[in-house]
Design an enzyme around this catalytic site. Structure first.
Site, PDB file in Angstrom:
ATOM      1  N   LYS A  25      20.865  -3.911 -32.159  1.00 43.65           N
ATOM      2  CA  LYS A  25      21.092  -2.526 -32.578  1.00 43.65           C
ATOM      3  C   LYS A  25      21.377  -1.595 -31.407  1.00 43.65           C
ATOM      4  O   LYS A  25      22.183  -0.681 -31.528  1.00 43.65           O
ATOM      5  CB  LYS A  25      19.939  -2.005 -33.435  1.00 43.65           C
ATOM      6  N   ARG A 179       5.846  -9.153 -30.151  1.00 45.57           N
ATOM      7  CA  ARG A 179       6.737  -8.083 -30.609  1.00 45.57           C
ATOM      8  C   ARG A 179       7.299  -8.379 -31.996  1.00 45.57           C
ATOM      9  O   ARG A 179       7.444  -7.480 -32.818  1.00 45.57           O
ATOM     10  CB  ARG A 179       7.890  -7.893 -29.616  1.00 45.57           C
TER      11      ARG A 179
HETATM   12  P1  ADP Z   1      13.260  -3.791 -28.438  1.00 44.49           P
HETATM   13  O1  ADP Z   1      14.276  -3.059 -29.263  1.00 44.49           O
HETATM   14  O2  ADP Z   1      13.811  -4.948 -27.715  1.00 44.49           O
HETATM   15  O3  ADP Z   1      12.002  -4.096 -29.187  1.00 44.49           O
HETATM   16  P2  ADP Z   1      12.647  -1.317 -27.111  1.00 44.49           P
HETATM   17  O4  ADP Z   1      13.310  -1.003 -25.855  1.00 44.49           O
HETATM   18  O5  ADP Z   1      13.076  -0.591 -28.340  1.00 44.49           O
HETATM   19  O6  ADP Z   1      12.778  -2.867 -27.275  1.00 44.49           O
HETATM   20  O7  ADP Z   1      11.062  -1.063 -26.982  1.00 44.49           O
HETATM   21  C1  ADP Z   1      10.304  -1.603 -25.938  1.00 44.49           C
HETATM   22  C2  ADP Z   1       8.845  -1.211 -26.091  1.00 44.49           C
HETATM   23  O8  ADP Z   1       8.716   0.212 -26.068  1.00 44.49           O
HETATM   24  C3  ADP Z   1       8.200  -1.613 -27.415  1.00 44.49           C
HETATM   25  O9  ADP Z   1       7.741  -2.946 -27.389  1.00 44.49           O
HETATM   26  C4  ADP Z   1       7.071  -0.590 -27.507  1.00 44.49           C
HETATM   27  O10 ADP Z   1       5.980  -0.925 -26.677  1.00 44.49           O
HETATM   28  C5  ADP Z   1       7.696   0.658 -26.954  1.00 44.49           C
HETATM   29  N1  ADP Z   1       8.300   1.516 -28.022  1.00 44.49           N
HETATM   30  C6  ADP Z   1       9.622   1.790 -28.194  1.00 44.49           C
HETATM   31  N2  ADP Z   1       9.820   2.596 -29.249  1.00 44.49           N
HETATM   32  C7  ADP Z   1       8.585   2.842 -29.778  1.00 44.49           C
HETATM   33  C8  ADP Z   1       8.110   3.591 -30.889  1.00 44.49           C
HETATM   34  N3  ADP Z   1       8.932   4.240 -31.711  1.00 44.49           N
HETATM   35  N4  ADP Z   1       6.774   3.614 -31.123  1.00 44.49           N
HETATM   36  C9  ADP Z   1       5.923   2.954 -30.324  1.00 44.49           C
HETATM   37  N5  ADP Z   1       6.300   2.219 -29.276  1.00 44.49           N
HETATM   38  C10 ADP Z   1       7.613   2.154 -28.981  1.00 44.49           C
END
Ligand code: ADP
Ligand code: ZN
Length: 222
Positions: A25, A179
């Site tokens: 995404k 995750r």
């Molecule tokens: P991916 O899409 O690969 O899971 P992201 O870059 O979106 O990775 O997120 C990495 C980390 O950042 C998550 O594992 C979490 O710890 C934190 N994170 C991101 N967005 C949120 C959110 N909306 N609420 C809580 N934690 C978040």
């Protein structure tokens, strides 16, 4: 010459991109951003920016993120509010990585943030694991590669800025498993949530990025 403004999605387009880690995404969001001139707001990127600061907050964040847990709303929500108040969000935005829980979705409503569509990037769970393992991220600009399917021209070097590519701490196998668990438990219920609100668009994300992008744009225009 074709002007950018000819490609529009309506007056205001507030979008949510939903999908498992590794669903691609973020990659599609970057392309949609270029095409429609609305910013991609990745909460993961916002948090990783904060991590670079080496503050007390960044140490706390690191412990959540490196172990694959969600960071508390009390940290992420104020950061997101600041970002959404910036001028470039006036015509719309893509929320990439937020909401991740029903509670976060409801917070958006409470804050008066209206969402037009939630796009689900649908990909089999066994696919996402491999995608994450093979993912490499640019230390400088955040561009994302896959060493098997979307490799950089030169190994270990970002095509866009020459920055160094690395494997994120949260890409260790045990963290990926965590995750994916968090996704299934906390985030997947959002699919039903947006379907009930008649806002859900489903895109088959188990194809090459160009095709996923094309399908996304077609569905957004419908
Ligand atoms: P991916 O899409 O690969 O899971 P992201 O870059 O979106 O990775 O997120 C990495 C980390 O950042 C998550 O594992 C979490 O710890 C934190 N994170 C991101 N967005 C949120 C959110 N909306 N609420 C809580 N934690 C978040
Ligand atoms: Zn780069």
């Amino acid at each position: 010459m074709r002007r950018k403004s000819q490609v529009t999605l309506g007056d205001k387009m507030n979008l949510i991109f939903l999908g498992a880690p590794g669903s691609g995404k973020g990659t599609v969001a970057k392309k949609v951003t270029e095409k429609f001139s609305i910013p991609q707001i990745s909460t993961g990127d916002l948090l990783r920016e904060e991590l670079k600061k080496d503050s007390r907050l960044s140490w706390e964040l690191k412990s959540y993120m490196d172990s694959g847990k969600l960071v508390p709303d009390s940290i992420i929500v104020p950061m997101l509010k600041v970002r959404l108040s910036k001028k470039d969000c006036e015509k719309g935005f893509i929320l990439d990585g937020f909401p991740r829980t029903i509670a976060q979705a409801e917070l958006l409503g409470k804050e008066g943030v209206k969402i037009e569509k939630a796009v689900l990037f649908d990909v089999p769970m066994k696919e996402v694991y491999d995608r994450i393992v093979n993912r490499r991220t640019c230390k400088s600009c955040g561009a994302v590669y896959n060493i098997l399917t979307i490799p950089p021209k030169k190994e270990g070097v970002c095509d866009k800025c020459g920055g160094e590519l690395y494997s994120r701490e949260d890409q260790r196998p045990e963290v990926i498993t965590k995750r994916l668990e968090v996704y299934a438990k906390e985030t997947e219920p959002l699919i039903e949530y947006y379907r009930e609100k008649k806002k859900l668009i489903k895109v088959d994300a188990n194809q090459i990025p160009e095709k996923v992008l094309q399908a996304t744009i077609e569905k957004l225009r419908e």
